[in-house]
Scaffold this active site. Sequence first.
Site, PDB file in Angstrom:
ATOM      1  N   LYS A 159     -10.050  -5.066  -5.227  1.00 44.02           N
ATOM      2  CA  LYS A 159     -10.953  -3.931  -5.473  1.00 44.02           C
ATOM      3  C   LYS A 159     -10.229  -2.811  -6.197  1.00 44.02           C
ATOM      4  O   LYS A 159     -10.827  -2.011  -6.884  1.00 44.02           O
ATOM      5  CB  LYS A 159     -11.404  -3.313  -4.141  1.00 44.02           C
ATOM      6  CG  LYS A 159     -12.089  -4.241  -3.202  1.00 44.02           C
ATOM      7  CD  LYS A 159     -12.367  -3.506  -1.887  1.00 44.02           C
ATOM      8  CE  LYS A 159     -12.226  -4.432  -0.722  1.00 44.02           C
ATOM      9  NZ  LYS A 159     -12.424  -3.904   0.581  1.00 44.02           N
TER      10      LYS A 159
ATOM     11  N   LYS B 205       0.833  -1.217   0.000  1.00 40.63           N
ATOM     12  CA  LYS B 205       0.000   0.000   0.000  1.00 40.63           C
ATOM     13  C   LYS B 205       0.854   1.247   0.000  1.00 40.63           C
ATOM     14  O   LYS B 205       0.462   2.262  -0.579  1.00 40.63           O
ATOM     15  CB  LYS B 205      -0.951  -0.004   1.198  1.00 40.63           C
ATOM     16  CG  LYS B 205      -2.114  -0.951   0.998  1.00 40.63           C
ATOM     17  CD  LYS B 205      -3.339  -0.535   1.787  1.00 40.63           C
ATOM     18  CE  LYS B 205      -4.498  -1.457   1.488  1.00 40.63           C
ATOM     19  NZ  LYS B 205      -5.599  -1.331   2.432  1.00 40.63           N
TER      20      LYS B 205
ATOM     21  N   LYS C 275      -3.566 -11.239  -7.030  1.00 39.94           N
ATOM     22  CA  LYS C 275      -4.838 -11.385  -6.302  1.00 39.94           C
ATOM     23  C   LYS C 275      -5.951 -10.549  -6.952  1.00 39.94           C
ATOM     24  O   LYS C 275      -5.687  -9.419  -7.374  1.00 39.94           O
ATOM     25  CB  LYS C 275      -4.579 -10.893  -4.869  1.00 39.94           C
ATOM     26  CG  LYS C 275      -5.744 -10.946  -3.926  1.00 39.94           C
ATOM     27  CD  LYS C 275      -5.358 -10.381  -2.573  1.00 39.94           C
ATOM     28  CE  LYS C 275      -5.681  -8.899  -2.479  1.00 39.94           C
ATOM     29  NZ  LYS C 275      -5.745  -8.351  -1.130  1.00 39.94           N
TER      30      LYS C 275
HETATM   31  P1  TYM Z   1     -10.397  -6.610   3.086  1.00 39.15           P
HETATM   32  O1  TYM Z   1     -11.507  -5.626   3.275  1.00 39.15           O
HETATM   33  O2  TYM Z   1      -9.287  -6.250   2.158  1.00 39.15           O
HETATM   34  O3  TYM Z   1     -10.997  -7.987   2.605  1.00 39.15           O
HETATM   35  C1  TYM Z   1     -12.091  -8.593   3.274  1.00 39.15           C
HETATM   36  C2  TYM Z   1     -11.918 -10.103   3.248  1.00 39.15           C
HETATM   37  O4  TYM Z   1     -11.846 -10.583   1.910  1.00 39.15           O
HETATM   38  C3  TYM Z   1     -10.699 -11.429   1.753  1.00 39.15           C
HETATM   39  N1  TYM Z   1     -10.207 -11.286   0.375  1.00 39.15           N
HETATM   40  C4  TYM Z   1      -9.973 -12.318  -0.455  1.00 39.15           C
HETATM   41  N2  TYM Z   1     -10.130 -13.641  -0.289  1.00 39.15           N
HETATM   42  C5  TYM Z   1      -9.830 -14.436  -1.352  1.00 39.15           C
HETATM   43  N3  TYM Z   1      -9.391 -13.970  -2.539  1.00 39.15           N
HETATM   44  C6  TYM Z   1      -9.231 -12.643  -2.755  1.00 39.15           C
HETATM   45  N4  TYM Z   1      -8.815 -12.192  -3.934  1.00 39.15           N
HETATM   46  C7  TYM Z   1      -9.530 -11.741  -1.676  1.00 39.15           C
HETATM   47  N5  TYM Z   1      -9.488 -10.403  -1.534  1.00 39.15           N
HETATM   48  C8  TYM Z   1      -9.899 -10.139  -0.281  1.00 39.15           C
HETATM   49  C9  TYM Z   1      -9.702 -10.898   2.775  1.00 39.15           C
HETATM   50  O5  TYM Z   1      -8.742 -11.880   3.110  1.00 39.15           O
HETATM   51  C10 TYM Z   1     -10.617 -10.571   3.935  1.00 39.15           C
HETATM   52  O6  TYM Z   1     -10.883 -11.719   4.702  1.00 39.15           O
HETATM   53  N6  TYM Z   1      -7.675  -5.984   7.160  1.00 39.15           N
HETATM   54  C11 TYM Z   1      -8.858  -6.597   6.655  1.00 39.15           C
HETATM   55  C12 TYM Z   1     -10.120  -6.176   7.371  1.00 39.15           C
HETATM   56  C13 TYM Z   1     -10.090  -6.359   8.848  1.00 39.15           C
HETATM   57  C14 TYM Z   1     -10.246  -7.577   9.540  1.00 39.15           C
HETATM   58  C15 TYM Z   1     -10.178  -7.259  10.933  1.00 39.15           C
HETATM   59  C16 TYM Z   1     -10.435  -8.888   9.127  1.00 39.15           C
HETATM   60  C17 TYM Z   1      -9.950  -5.369   9.774  1.00 39.15           C
HETATM   61  N7  TYM Z   1      -9.997  -5.905  11.044  1.00 39.15           N
HETATM   62  C18 TYM Z   1     -10.294  -8.236  11.894  1.00 39.15           C
HETATM   63  C19 TYM Z   1     -10.557  -9.878  10.120  1.00 39.15           C
HETATM   64  C20 TYM Z   1     -10.470  -9.532  11.477  1.00 39.15           C
HETATM   65  C21 TYM Z   1      -9.008  -6.225   5.205  1.00 39.15           C
HETATM   66  O7  TYM Z   1      -8.513  -5.223   4.764  1.00 39.15           O
HETATM   67  O8  TYM Z   1      -9.809  -7.043   4.503  1.00 39.15           O
END
Ligand code: TYM
Length: 334
Positions: free
Chosen positions: A200, A115, A197
């Site tokens: 978004k 990032k 990956k």
């Molecule tokens: P975020 O918002 O980027 O993504 C949300 C969830 O989607 C999963 N994910 C994927 N899984 C499979 N293939 C992909 N291409 C893919 N892209 C995204 C992510 O692994 C995630 O599970 N930091 C976290 C949010 C967060 C969080 C937490 C998660 C904040 N606090 C506490 C669990 C527990 C995040 O940015 O996810």
Amino acid sequence: MFQDKKVLFSGMQATGNLTLGNYLGALKNWVKLSDEYECFYCVVDEHSITVRQDPATLRKRARALLTLYIAAGLDPEKNCIYYQSHVSAHAELAWILNCYTYMGELSRMTQFKDKSAKHADNINAGLFTYPVLMAADILLFQTDVVPVGIDQKQHLEITRDIAQRFNSIYGDTFTIPEPYIGKAGAKIMSLQNPEKKMSKSDENPNGSIYLMDDKDTVIRKCKRAVTDSEGNICYRDEQPGVKNLIDIYCACTGMTPSEVEREFDGKGYGELKMAVGEAVAAQLTPLQTEAARLEKDKAYIDSVIKNNAEKASYFANRTLRKVQRKIGFPDRIR
Ligand code: TYM
């Protein structure tokens, strides 16, 4: 914290357009696990501002995401669905945990490196301490299990390290959480570049299937997916494009990769792509219809927001007070 059930916590950022990766890597598993655990599902709007956001868009997206959790099948009577910014204990515990986390640990985080390369003009302290806020999210609820995609595994590891460090100084305070990474869909790759990956923030909209894409768009994107010139439908690393399509198909249908190989034995990529498109649309269409229906029910969504923020605050504050006492903050006078 709960007598008969273990605790599950997870969250998603209210930034950008959610992709099929978010659904298959996370949200779908949340629904699967929700009966077995006491669940907290958070819209992590505080994490979102580590990258500059337009305020009106952030507010709109946060509400749409919260609604989507419900549309996906999470019952807000049984699962605590809420905004991170409505529960001040998240930020308070994050501050405390910042003082038990090392700069060296944080600088090793791959998401920070990625990032900060992408947003070179805004490498803010929040981006750096992002994993500490995530640790606070999880540890506040004495969480046992955290369902996430593979990309969040490193953040789970640092959460465990911080919790163990704190426990070793002050005695048993936090439950040490385990990641839950589903067998299928844990890392959905871009349809245009299967080495990357699905994300978004991908500049090429054909690389990602967005959760709000209609059926025609989903099928068109699948048809255009990059494969190879081998012509065999095999689940192997040497064919990353085909492997990704099989992964998506498995995650949507519940089949195993070898079952898919058998189903498409002797068939061409065109047929696989079409079947994947149909399977994805069959997942997304009901989700979209239900989200649209719920969005209209403003009073219901408002009541979920209010009631669940109170419930989350109650449990979060129990852990926060325990931590404050252990580190020596003065007792509150009642
Ligand atoms: P975020 O918002 O980027 O993504 C949300 C969830 O989607 C999963 N994910 C994927 N899984 C499979 N293939 C992909 N291409 C893919 N892209 C995204 C992510 O692994 C995630 O599970 N930091 C976290 C949010 C967060 C969080 C937490 C998660 C904040 N606090 C506490 C669990 C527990 C995040 O940015 O996810």
